[in-house]
Motif scaffolding. Structure first.
Motif, mmCIF file in Angstrom:
data_model
loop_
_atom_site.group_PDB
_atom_site.id
_atom_site.type_symbol
_atom_site.label_atom_id
_atom_site.label_comp_id
_atom_site.label_asym_id
_atom_site.label_seq_id
_atom_site.Cartn_x
_atom_site.Cartn_y
_atom_site.Cartn_z
ATOM 1 N N PRO A 166 -52.749 7.198 -22.614
ATOM 2 C CA PRO A 166 -52.461 6.995 -21.185
ATOM 3 C C PRO A 166 -52.104 8.307 -20.507
ATOM 4 O O PRO A 166 -51.659 9.266 -21.145
ATOM 5 C CB PRO A 166 -51.252 6.043 -21.196
ATOM 6 C CG PRO A 166 -51.204 5.466 -22.573
ATOM 7 C CD PRO A 166 -51.777 6.508 -23.473
ATOM 8 N N SER A 167 -52.307 8.346 -19.217
ATOM 9 C CA SER A 167 -51.864 9.482 -18.411
ATOM 10 C C SER A 167 -50.794 9.013 -17.441
ATOM 11 O O SER A 167 -50.741 7.837 -17.080
ATOM 12 C CB SER A 167 -53.034 10.111 -17.653
ATOM 13 O OG SER A 167 -53.617 9.169 -16.762
ATOM 14 N N LEU A 168 -49.955 9.941 -17.040
ATOM 15 C CA LEU A 168 -48.815 9.624 -16.180
ATOM 16 C C LEU A 168 -49.058 10.119 -14.765
ATOM 17 O O LEU A 168 -49.475 11.255 -14.555
ATOM 18 C CB LEU A 168 -47.544 10.273 -16.733
ATOM 19 C CG LEU A 168 -46.320 10.318 -15.808
ATOM 20 C CD1 LEU A 168 -45.753 8.914 -15.621
ATOM 21 C CD2 LEU A 168 -45.249 11.248 -16.361
ATOM 22 N N ALA A 169 -48.790 9.247 -13.805
ATOM 23 C CA ALA A 169 -48.710 9.665 -12.399
ATOM 24 C C ALA A 169 -47.311 9.305 -11.925
ATOM 25 O O ALA A 169 -46.918 8.137 -11.946
ATOM 26 C CB ALA A 169 -49.765 8.954 -11.560
ATOM 27 N N LEU A 170 -46.539 10.306 -11.534
ATOM 28 C CA LEU A 170 -45.150 10.113 -11.153
ATOM 29 C C LEU A 170 -44.995 10.326 -9.651
ATOM 30 O O LEU A 170 -45.407 11.364 -9.122
ATOM 31 C CB LEU A 170 -44.254 11.084 -11.921
ATOM 32 C CG LEU A 170 -42.747 10.916 -11.777
ATOM 33 C CD1 LEU A 170 -42.285 9.585 -12.367
ATOM 34 C CD2 LEU A 170 -42.015 12.077 -12.460
ATOM 35 N N VAL A 171 -44.425 9.347 -8.977
ATOM 36 C CA VAL A 171 -44.164 9.449 -7.541
ATOM 37 C C VAL A 171 -42.654 9.459 -7.334
ATOM 38 O O VAL A 171 -41.951 8.549 -7.804
ATOM 39 C CB VAL A 171 -44.791 8.269 -6.768
ATOM 40 C CG1 VAL A 171 -44.440 8.364 -5.282
ATOM 41 C CG2 VAL A 171 -46.296 8.239 -6.963
ATOM 42 N N LEU A 172 -42.149 10.485 -6.655
ATOM 43 C CA LEU A 172 -40.730 10.569 -6.323
ATOM 44 C C LEU A 172 -40.582 10.216 -4.847
ATOM 45 O O LEU A 172 -40.955 11.007 -3.969
ATOM 46 C CB LEU A 172 -40.193 11.973 -6.600
ATOM 47 C CG LEU A 172 -40.392 12.497 -8.030
ATOM 48 C CD1 LEU A 172 -39.748 13.881 -8.179
ATOM 49 C CD2 LEU A 172 -39.848 11.528 -9.072
ATOM 50 N N ASP A 173 -40.079 9.021 -4.586
ATOM 51 C CA ASP A 173 -39.927 8.526 -3.213
ATOM 52 C C ASP A 173 -38.490 8.797 -2.784
ATOM 53 O O ASP A 173 -37.564 8.075 -3.169
ATOM 54 C CB ASP A 173 -40.243 7.030 -3.177
ATOM 55 C CG ASP A 173 -40.283 6.482 -1.760
ATOM 56 O OD1 ASP A 173 -40.194 7.281 -0.808
ATOM 57 O OD2 ASP A 173 -40.385 5.247 -1.609
ATOM 58 N N VAL A 174 -38.296 9.842 -1.971
ATOM 59 C CA VAL A 174 -36.952 10.317 -1.657
ATOM 60 C C VAL A 174 -36.633 10.093 -0.183
ATOM 61 O O VAL A 174 -37.520 9.918 0.659
ATOM 62 C CB VAL A 174 -36.795 11.818 -2.005
ATOM 63 C CG1 VAL A 174 -37.130 12.054 -3.474
ATOM 64 C CG2 VAL A 174 -37.662 12.693 -1.121
#
Length: 277
Positions: A6-14
């Motif tokens: 798997p690959s990771l997509a990280l979203v930081l919703d600040v």
């Protein structure tokens, strides 16, 4: 046959107040080795405290891994996804804490996160994981995600469920209240811990004198080098130490969001609704 990775997509919703150019640059520097990371911002409603959350998207191409009815999905989950989530939880949470430590050192904006949304199969199921006071999550919460998936496939939640909160918001507030309540000391504890020599004094006996081992006089031993080394080690440990959470979160009680928007609590130990029947 090699297993897919798997690959990771990280979203930081600040909070929009934190989404500065400097913050985006710092995130780009500090999260580059974790995976593809995007900073997104949201407005804060009047009277609300600032809050941040993260999204961890599990990318595996066109492969299906959520529903057991899909061919090979269970094997893919058991052999690949759960172990991968275990590693990612440790990596992402540790990086969040390291990021904040660096911001404290340089006087930047710290980003504390309340939740980590684990997004499975492009949103077919989202498991919202509450993070602790350090933005951390135990790596073995991956096993809790697996249990949520199993309950979903068994039809325990009913039809149309696409979001589960662990722990439920109600249960988390209960845990916070319990953690903030000071524990009462056992009245007998203090009496039991009194040194034995006090009993001797009560009987009029002289306290026993412990034999002190012979040590060289401080005047004869130069400890300046050892003291300096010990002080340097203490400074390095303090600099690189990561904070401890206020308390360990219990993920046993889940909040299952039903299609009508209401939330029902489930006890994961019995896999049954709470306060019903």
């Amino acid at each position: 046959m090699p297993q897919p990775h798997p690959s990771l997509a990280l979203v930081l919703d600040v909070d929009e107040a934190y989404a500065t150019k400097e913050t985006r640059l710092e995130v780009g520097r500090c999260y580059s080795y974790v995976g593809s990371t995007v900073v997104r911002s949201h407005a804060r409603a009047d009277g609300e405290q600032p809050s941040n959350r993260a999204e961890l998207h599990v990318k595996l191409g066109n492969r299906r891994y959520l529903k057991s009815s899909d061919e090979g999905a269970d094997e893919l989950w058991d052999d690949v996804i759960e172990r991968w989530l275990f590693n990612q939880f440790g990596t992402v949470a540790n990086n969040m804490r390291i990021y904040n430590r660096r911001q404290r050192e340089i006087g930047g904006i710290e980003l504390d996160f309340d939740y980590l949304d684990v997004v499975l199969e492009n949103g077919e199921l989202v498991v919202r994981v509450r993070l602790d006071s350090t933005s951390g999550v135990p790596a073995d919460v991956s096993a809790v995600i697996s249990k949520v998936r199993s309950a979903l496939n068994a039809g325990i939640f009913g039809d149309g469920v696409r979001r589960v909160i662990i722990p439920s918001d109600i249960d988390y507030r209960r845990q916070v209240a319990e953690a903030q309540t000071p524990s009462e000391q056992d009245p007998g504890t203090e009496a039991e811990s009194l040194p034995a020599q006090d009993e001797n004094l009560a009987r009029g006996e002289a306290p026993a004198q412990a034999e002190e081992p012979f040590t060289e006089s401080d005047d004869l031993v130069d400890t300046s080098e050892q003291d300096a080394l010990a002080e340097l080690e203490a400074q390095m440990e303090a600099k690189f130490a990561l904070p401890d959470p206020d308390f360990e979160i219990d993920y046993r009680i889940w909040g299952v969001v039903l299609p009508d928007g209401t939330t029902r609590e489930f006890d994961s130990a019995s896999l049954s609704p709470r306060n019903e029947g």
